[in-house]
Design a protein around this motif. Structure first.
Motif, PDB file in Angstrom:
ATOM      1  N   THR A   8      15.344   5.086  -2.338  1.00 48.54           N
ATOM      2  CA  THR A   8      16.212   3.432  -2.769  1.00 48.54           C
ATOM      3  C   THR A   8      15.258   3.011  -4.098  1.00 48.54           C
ATOM      4  O   THR A   8      14.021   3.627  -4.349  1.00 48.54           O
ATOM      5  CB  THR A   8      15.511   2.715  -1.584  1.00 48.54           C
ATOM      6  OG1 THR A   8      16.319   1.690  -1.858  1.00 48.54           O
ATOM      7  CG2 THR A   8      13.984   2.672  -1.013  1.00 48.54           C
ATOM      8  N   GLN A  19      12.305   5.484  -8.287  1.00 49.08           N
ATOM      9  CA  GLN A  19      12.855   5.093  -6.864  1.00 49.08           C
ATOM     10  C   GLN A  19      11.953   5.338  -5.491  1.00 49.08           C
ATOM     11  O   GLN A  19      10.707   6.461  -5.915  1.00 49.08           O
ATOM     12  CB  GLN A  19      13.868   5.833  -6.479  1.00 49.08           C
ATOM     13  CG  GLN A  19      15.642   5.897  -7.427  1.00 49.08           C
ATOM     14  CD  GLN A  19      16.302   6.981  -7.202  1.00 49.08           C
ATOM     15  OE1 GLN A  19      16.570   6.722  -6.123  1.00 49.08           O
ATOM     16  NE2 GLN A  19      17.350   7.550  -8.196  1.00 49.08           N
ATOM     17  N   GLU A  47      15.773  -0.834  -4.450  1.00 47.98           N
ATOM     18  CA  GLU A  47      15.594  -1.286  -4.314  1.00 47.98           C
ATOM     19  C   GLU A  47      14.215  -2.036  -4.639  1.00 47.98           C
ATOM     20  O   GLU A  47      13.792  -3.809  -4.134  1.00 47.98           O
ATOM     21  CB  GLU A  47      15.690  -1.748  -2.876  1.00 47.98           C
ATOM     22  CG  GLU A  47      14.571  -1.287  -1.426  1.00 47.98           C
ATOM     23  CD  GLU A  47      15.459  -1.819  -0.245  1.00 47.98           C
ATOM     24  OE1 GLU A  47      14.981  -2.266   0.474  1.00 47.98           O
ATOM     25  OE2 GLU A  47      16.297  -1.241   0.428  1.00 47.98           O
TER      26      GLU A  47
END
Length: 651
Positions: free
Chosen positions: A515, A524, A517
C-alpha cells in the motif's frame, strides 16, 4: 506483607515505621515487606523524582516494585522504544551497579519529600564508593566523611555524572560526565564536592576510587541550556499556555519541565513560537525539541506525527516531525543540529513555512534544549572498565598511563559488562584499550562476536561493530591469562553503509498487500502480513559474505486492544521471521500510529549471495492451546513493513 505506596516517597518511611510498630506490639516478625506498587505519573520517568523513592526504599530496607500506570511493555515508564532507555532506565542502571554495603546518607531535610535525597554504597573489595542523589535544584555541597585512607589513599579519583530527564518516551544517552578529577582527602577524612546548578529533574552519580595512576578526562558536556516554551514569544491565533501539569499537589498528572507547556502548532494555524537564545561560542549546537502529539486526537489521526518548521534567525529552514504518543503531556524529543555564531539568536517553531509547507496535526511544546557540540567528543563515548558490571574481576589502581582511576584484571571466565549507547542503528568503531596480559572474547547483546579477540599484547584492539540504536550490552570475558582491560571507546565509523531493500521489492501472498497510503514511509508498505502463514512477505536479501549479520526492520504498529482498565493498551505484534528456512519469533513494540515508523535490529546468520527472508504471523492461543484472548491483546498480524536494511555484524 505487601501494600501500595503511590502518593509520595516519605510515605514509604512512615508506613514502614508504623507497620513495624504494629509487629512489635503483637510480638511478631519482622516479616519481609514488598511494596507492590510505588510512584505515580508525576514521578515516573523523572530521575530526580525516582531517586527520592529509591532513597526511601533503601532506608526502610524493604523490597518494592514500580507502579503500572500507563502502557505495558516499557518497564513501567523506563523505556522509550525497543532497546532505548529514558533517563529513568539509566538511573536504575546506575542503582543496579551499586555493590558492597549501603552507608548512611544524611540529606539536608531528612525524610522530607521533594527535597534532596540519596543513596550510597561502599564496596571494599573494589575500593569504590558510589552515591546517587537528586530531587532539588540550585546549590548544595555533597560531603563524604570518614573516607578510609587505608582503603582509598590520600587522594581519590572522583567522577560526577548527571542523569537527566529525557521525557517519558525520549531516548537517553549514557549519563553526562560533569566532572572527572583527582582530589585530596582532608586531614579529617572528609571530601567535599560543591554543586552550584543542580536540576531538580535530574539525578547525579558520584563514583569515588583511589587516586590511582591514570588520567582524568574532564567534562563531556561543555555548555547546555534549557529554554521553556511558555517563555517564548508568540504570534498568530490559537496559542495557549497549558498547565500546571504534574506537581506534588497533583501527582496523577505527567511531569513537565517548569510545570507548563504551550499549544498552537496545528492544522490551519499561523502560530510562531520565537525563542531568544544566547550562546557562548560560534559552532554547531544540538537542538532538542520536547513535544507531544496525542495519537487519538481528531486533528492528529489523519497523519500521525505533526510536522512543524524550524528556522534560525529566519534562515536554515528545517521540517521536524514531532512524534505521536499514547496520551497528552507524554513527552518525547526530536533532535536536530544547527549552526550558531556567538551571541544572541532567534529560533522559531512555526505552523507554516514559505518554502517547506504547512503543519498537519496538533502538537504541544514543553521546551527546547541547546547543547554546544564539542568536536573532540562529538559521536565519541568512553566506558571505564572499573565502572563496569564486574564478575570474578578485580580493579587495579596502580597501572600508569591508564584512563580514569585504573584498570580491571580479567582472568579466564571473569567478565566486564558495559552498557554502550548508540544514537542510531549502524556501525561504530569500538576500541578496547588494554595493557595485555591475557585474551578475551566479546559478546554483543548476548551474541558472541565471531573473529574478535581482545588481548595478548598491550595496546588497542578495534573493530567496526554494528550497534543497535539505544542500549547495547557489550561483555568482555577472559579466555586466557589475566587481561588488564582499561576501557571501551566508541567513535564514528567509516564502514560501508547497510544495504537497503524496500518492501515492495519483495513478493506478497494471500491477503498481504502493498500500500502507498503512508505518507512518512520510504516507499510502499507491506500490510496485512499474518493471520496465518499464507499471508506472507518474502524478500531476497543479498550478503557479500557468509556469517553474522544485522537485519534492521523499518515498521509501524498502531494496534490497540479493547481497554479493560484506565491504561491505554497498545499491542506488541510479533513476526515469525524465516531466514533460509530457520524461523525465529521477534516482538515489535507499538509505534502509536500507522504512519509513525520505528526501527528494530534483528541478529541473523546469512549465507553468501542471495538469502530468502519470509515474514509471517499468527495469533497465539491461550494456555489451553484452543481458545483466544477475548480482548485482542494478542495480534494476528506482523507489523506493517516499510523496508529492511542488512549489514555484517562486523564491518
Amino acid at each position: 506483607m505487601t501494600w501500595h505506596e503511590l502518593s509520595s516517597p516519605d510515605k514509604v518511611r512512615t508506613s514502614v515505621a508504623k507497620y513495624r510498630s504494629w509487629e512489635r506490639e503483637l510480638g511478631i516478625g519482622p516479616l519481609p515487606i514488598n511494596i507492590n506498587e510505588y510512584a505515580f505519573r508525576y514521578h515516573l520517568s523523572v530521575p530526580g523524582q525516582m531517586i527520592q523513592w529509591v532513597s526511601a526504599i533503601e532506608e526502610s530496607k524493604v523490597d518494592a516494585d514500580l507502579a503500572y500506570w500507563n502502557i505495558d511493555g516499557n518497564l513501567d515508564d523506563s523505556v522509550a522504544e525497543a532497546n532505548k532507555g529514558n533517563g529513568q532506565w539509566w538511573l536504575f542502571n546506575a542503582y543496579g551497579q551499586m555493590s558492597g554495603n549501603t552507608v548512611r546518607v544524611t540529606p539536608p531535610s531528612p525524610g522530607l519529600q521533594y527535597t534532596l535525597q540519596g543513596v550510597a554504597t561502599l564496596d571494599r573489595d573494589k575500593r569504590q564508593a558510589r552515591t546517587i542523589f537528586g530531587g532539588a535544584g540550585g546549590a548544595a555541597d555533597v560531603r563524604f566523611t570518614n573516607v578510609d585512607q587505608a582503603l582509598f589513599g590520600s587522594t581519590v579519583h572522583v567522577t560526577v555524572q548527571e542523569i537527566p530527564w529525557t521525557g517519558q518516551l525520549g531516548d537517553s544517552g549514557e549519563p553526562l560526565r560533569e566532572l572527572e578529577t583527582v582530589m585530596a582527602v582532608g586531614s579529617d577524612g572528609s571530601l567535599v564536592l560543591p554543586f552550584t546548578d543542580l536540576n531538580e529533574m535530574s539525578a547525579y552519580q558520584v563514583i569515588v576510587n583511589p587516586g590511582g595512576s591514570g588520567t582524568s578526562a574532564g567534562a563531556s558536556t561543555v555548555w547546555r541550556k534549557t529554554y521553556e516554551a511558555e517563555d517564548a514569544a508568540h504570534t498568530g491565533t490559537g496559542w495557549s499556555r497549558n498547565g500546571p501539569e504534574g506537581r506534588p499537589e497533583n501527582v496523577g498528572k505527567f511531569a513537565t519541565s517548569n510545570l507548563y507547556n504551550v499549544g498552537g502548532l496545528r492544522t490551519g494555524s499561523d502560530v510562531v513560537l520565537t525563542f531568544t537564545v544566547d550562546v557562548p561560542k560560534t559552532g554547531a549546537y544540538d537542538l532538542s525539541v520536547f513535544s507531544n502529539t496525542y495519537n487519538k486526537y481528531a486533528g492528529v489521526v489523519p497523519q500521525g506525527p505533526t510536522n512543524v518548521f524550524l528556522r534560525v534567525d529566519g534562515q536554515q529552514p528545517q521540517e521536524l516531525r514531532l512524534p505521536t504518543s499514547y496520551a497528552w503531556v507524554v513527552w518525547e524529543h526530536t533532535d536536530t543540529r544547527v549552526q550558531l555564531t556567538a551571541g544572541t539568536h532567534t529560533i522559531t517553531l512555526a505552523a507554516r513555512d514559505p518554502q517547506l509547507g504547512v503543519t498537519r496535526g496538533d502538537a504541544i511544546i514543553d521546551k527546547i534544549d541547546l547543547t554546544l557540540v564539542d568536536a573532540g567528543t562529538d559521536g565519541r563515548s568512553s566506558y571505564e572498565a572499573e565502572y563496569a558490571d564486574l564478575a570474578k574481576v578485580a580493579p587495579r589502581y596502580d597501572v600508569s598511563g591508564s584512563s580514569g582511576p585504573g584498570v580491571t584484571t580479567i582472568p579466564t571466565s571473569g567478565s566486564a559488562r558495559f552498557w554502550v549507547h548508540a544514537d542510531r542503528d549502524g556501525y561504530a568503531s569500538v576500541s578496547f584499550d588494554h595493557f595485555g596480559g591475557g585474551q578475551a572474547a566479546v559478546k554483543l547483546n548476548g551474541r558472541a562476536v565471531n573473529g574478535l579477540t581482545v588481548g595478548a599484547t598491550g595496546g588497542t584492539d578495534t573493530a567496526q561493530l554494528f550497534l543497535s540504536a539505544g542500549i547495547n550490552q557489550l561483555t568482555v570475558t577472559g579466555t586466557s591469562g589475566n587481561l588488564l582491560l582499561d576501557r571501551v571507546r566508541t567513535t564514528p565509523s567509516s564502514a560501508t553503509a547497510p544495504v537497503k531493500i524496500e518492501a515492495e521489492k519483495g513478493a506478497v501472498t494471500g491477503a498481504a498487500k502493498f500500500t502507498a497510503e503512508y505518507s512518512f514511509a520510504s516507499g510502499q508498505v507491506a500490510a496485512n502480513v499474518g493471520d496465518g502463514p499464507a499471508n506472507a512477505l518474502t524478500l531476497t536479501v543479498p550478503a557479500a559474505r557468509a556469517g553474522q549479520h544485522v537485519l534492521v526492520v523499518r515498521y509501524s504498529n498502531a494496534q490497540e486492544s479493547i481497554p479493560t482498565h484506565y491504561n491505554p493498551d497498545p499491542v506488541t505484534r510479533h513476526a515469525d521471521i524465516s531466514v533460509n528456512g530457520t524461523v525465529r519469533r521477534v516482538e515489535f513494540p507499538n509505534t502509536f500510529h500507522a504512519n509513525q515508523f520505528r526501527d528494530l535490529a534483528v541478529p541473523v546468520d546469512l549465507r553468501a549471495g542471495a538469502n530468502t527472508i519470509v515474514f509471517t504471523s499468527q495469533e497465539l492461543p491461550n494456555w489451553d492451546g484452543k481458545t483466544f484472548n477475548e480482548y485482542g491483546q494478542r495480534s494476528k498480524y506482523a507489523p506493517d513493513i516499510d523496508y529492511v536494511t542488512v549489514a555484517p555484524a562486523i564491518g
